[in-house]
Scaffold this motif. Structure first.
Motif, PDB file in Angstrom:
ATOM      1  N   GLU A 137     -27.117  23.597   9.547  1.00 58.19           N
ATOM      2  CA  GLU A 137     -28.439  23.514   8.949  1.00 58.19           C
ATOM      3  C   GLU A 137     -28.430  22.505   7.807  1.00 58.19           C
ATOM      4  O   GLU A 137     -27.372  22.074   7.341  1.00 58.19           O
TER       5      GLU A 137
ATOM      6  N   THR B 198     -30.331  14.881  12.681  1.00 58.85           N
ATOM      7  CA  THR B 198     -30.105  15.480  13.999  1.00 58.85           C
ATOM      8  C   THR B 198     -28.841  16.335  13.997  1.00 58.85           C
ATOM      9  O   THR B 198     -28.772  17.367  14.667  1.00 58.85           O
TER      10      THR B 198
ATOM     11  N   LYS C 272     -23.734  15.841  17.787  1.00 59.21           N
ATOM     12  CA  LYS C 272     -24.104  17.170  18.261  1.00 59.21           C
ATOM     13  C   LYS C 272     -24.609  18.022  17.104  1.00 59.21           C
ATOM     14  O   LYS C 272     -23.940  18.134  16.072  1.00 59.21           O
ATOM     15  N   PRO C 273     -25.797  18.636  17.264  1.00 62.06           N
ATOM     16  CA  PRO C 273     -26.297  19.512  16.193  1.00 62.06           C
ATOM     17  C   PRO C 273     -25.324  20.657  15.956  1.00 62.06           C
ATOM     18  O   PRO C 273     -24.910  21.339  16.883  1.00 62.06           O
ATOM     19  N   SER C 274     -24.939  20.845  14.705  1.00 69.65           N
ATOM     20  CA  SER C 274     -23.917  21.854  14.442  1.00 69.65           C
ATOM     21  C   SER C 274     -24.161  22.663  13.182  1.00 69.65           C
ATOM     22  O   SER C 274     -23.397  23.574  12.892  1.00 69.65           O
TER      23      SER C 274
ATOM     24  N   CYS D 140     -27.997  18.098  11.609  1.00 68.29           N
ATOM     25  CA  CYS D 140     -28.414  19.334  10.939  1.00 68.29           C
ATOM     26  C   CYS D 140     -29.524  20.050  11.706  1.00 68.29           C
ATOM     27  O   CYS D 140     -30.321  20.804  11.128  1.00 68.29           O
ATOM     28  N   ASN D 141     -29.593  19.805  13.006  1.00 73.79           N
ATOM     29  CA  ASN D 141     -30.517  20.516  13.893  1.00 73.79           C
ATOM     30  C   ASN D 141     -31.993  20.215  13.653  1.00 73.79           C
ATOM     31  O   ASN D 141     -32.860  21.016  13.987  1.00 73.79           O
TER      32      ASN D 141
ATOM     33  N   LYS E 230     -35.183  18.257  14.867  1.00 73.00           N
ATOM     34  CA  LYS E 230     -35.590  17.637  16.135  1.00 73.00           C
ATOM     35  C   LYS E 230     -35.652  16.116  15.995  1.00 73.00           C
ATOM     36  O   LYS E 230     -36.036  15.599  14.953  1.00 73.00           O
TER      37      LYS E 230
END
Length: 267
Positions: free
Chosen positions: A135, A169, A131-133, A171-172, A174
């Motif tokens: 930066e 991913t 899960k992106p969590s 680190c958010n 795409k």
């Protein structure tokens, strides 16, 4: 080299390129156990079996990663800012990792490879997506992560995608950019790994003919030659086949190949 070995290397190259294009994975998971088995059948020194397989696989990934990088760059999927930040750590970690791998005996090196491939296979079967969590870290953090990715990649001869894509991913970044950027990161990993295995195997006693350092030239040329042509075929089918199902099948294949490699080395 007999005609049967020539055919075996060409077939291996076809499979490596096809699955790399179809599933976006590096070829090390297939190449290392298959090369280990083929080298053992040809009577290569037992103490160098896995080292030569790792070195040859790394050298072959150099060629396939260039093709993959260009394709992803053409689609604008490469985050070059991430590549720039992570590359110094990747180079240092991969190059240093080859020195560790070259000093580890064949049996424990094969066991480590088998365990890591089992981890990768479970990730594929379960389709694990972190899960992106957060930066991306700063330059120092990126370099540190690159060092870890490079070090592990050197020990198992992969392009790092099974580690770098989940990290990005998380680190958010795409998914499309994470995959494209991972393809770009694979080139410095392969270059540093191939150079490291070349240096560490230089002058090693008992190496077979046409082997420079821990890189077997006939296997490198034949596998790379065919994989360059079959990778686009796999990439074309990726948009028409159930890739999620194929990934699970491929994961099972990785487990079987790793078990075969362990049987070859330990049995």
């Amino acid at each position: 080299m007999g005609i049967e070995w020539l055919a075996a290397y060409l077939a291996l190259g076809a499979g490596v390129g096809f699955f790399a294009g179809l599933l976006g994975v590096g070829g090390g998971g297939i190449m290392v156990p298959m090369l280990t088995t083929l080298f053992a059948a040809q009577g290569f020194p037992r103490e160098h079996l896995v080292h030569v397989a790792l070195g040859t696989s790394m050298a072959a990934i150099v060629i396939t990663s260039i093709s993959s990088l260009r394709a992803h760059h053409a689609h604008g999927a490469v985050r070059w800012d991430i590549v720039k930040g992570i590359t110094p750590g990747v180079l240092a970690g991969t190059f240093g990792g080859t020195f560790i791998a070259s000093r580890v005996a064949t049996a424990p090196l094969a066991i480590f490879f088998g365990c890591f491939m089992a981890y990768v296979s479970v990730q594929m079967i379960l389709n694990v997506k972190p899960k992106p969590s957060r930066e991306l870290p700063g330059p120092a953090g990126l370099a540190g992560v690159g060092g870890v990715i490079g070090g592990i990649s050197a020990l198992v001869a992969i392009g790092g995608g099974s580690l770098s894509v989940p990290f990005m991913t998380w680190c958010n970044v795409k998914m499309q950019n994470a995959i494209g950027t991972s393809a770009a990161i694979g080139l410095p990993i392969a270059l540093a790994g191939a150079l490291g295995y070349l240096i560490n195997g230089w002058g090693a006693p008992g190496l077979p003919e046409w082997t420079v350092g821990f890189v077997n030239l006939p296997a490198l040329v034949l596998v790379s030659l065919v994989s360059t042509f079959t990778a686009p075929v796999g990439a074309g089918l990726a948009h028409r086949l159930p890739v999620a199902t194929l990934k699970k099948i491929f994961a099972g294949l990785l487990v079987l190949l790793s078990l075969k490699m362990l049987h070859t080395v330990l049995g």
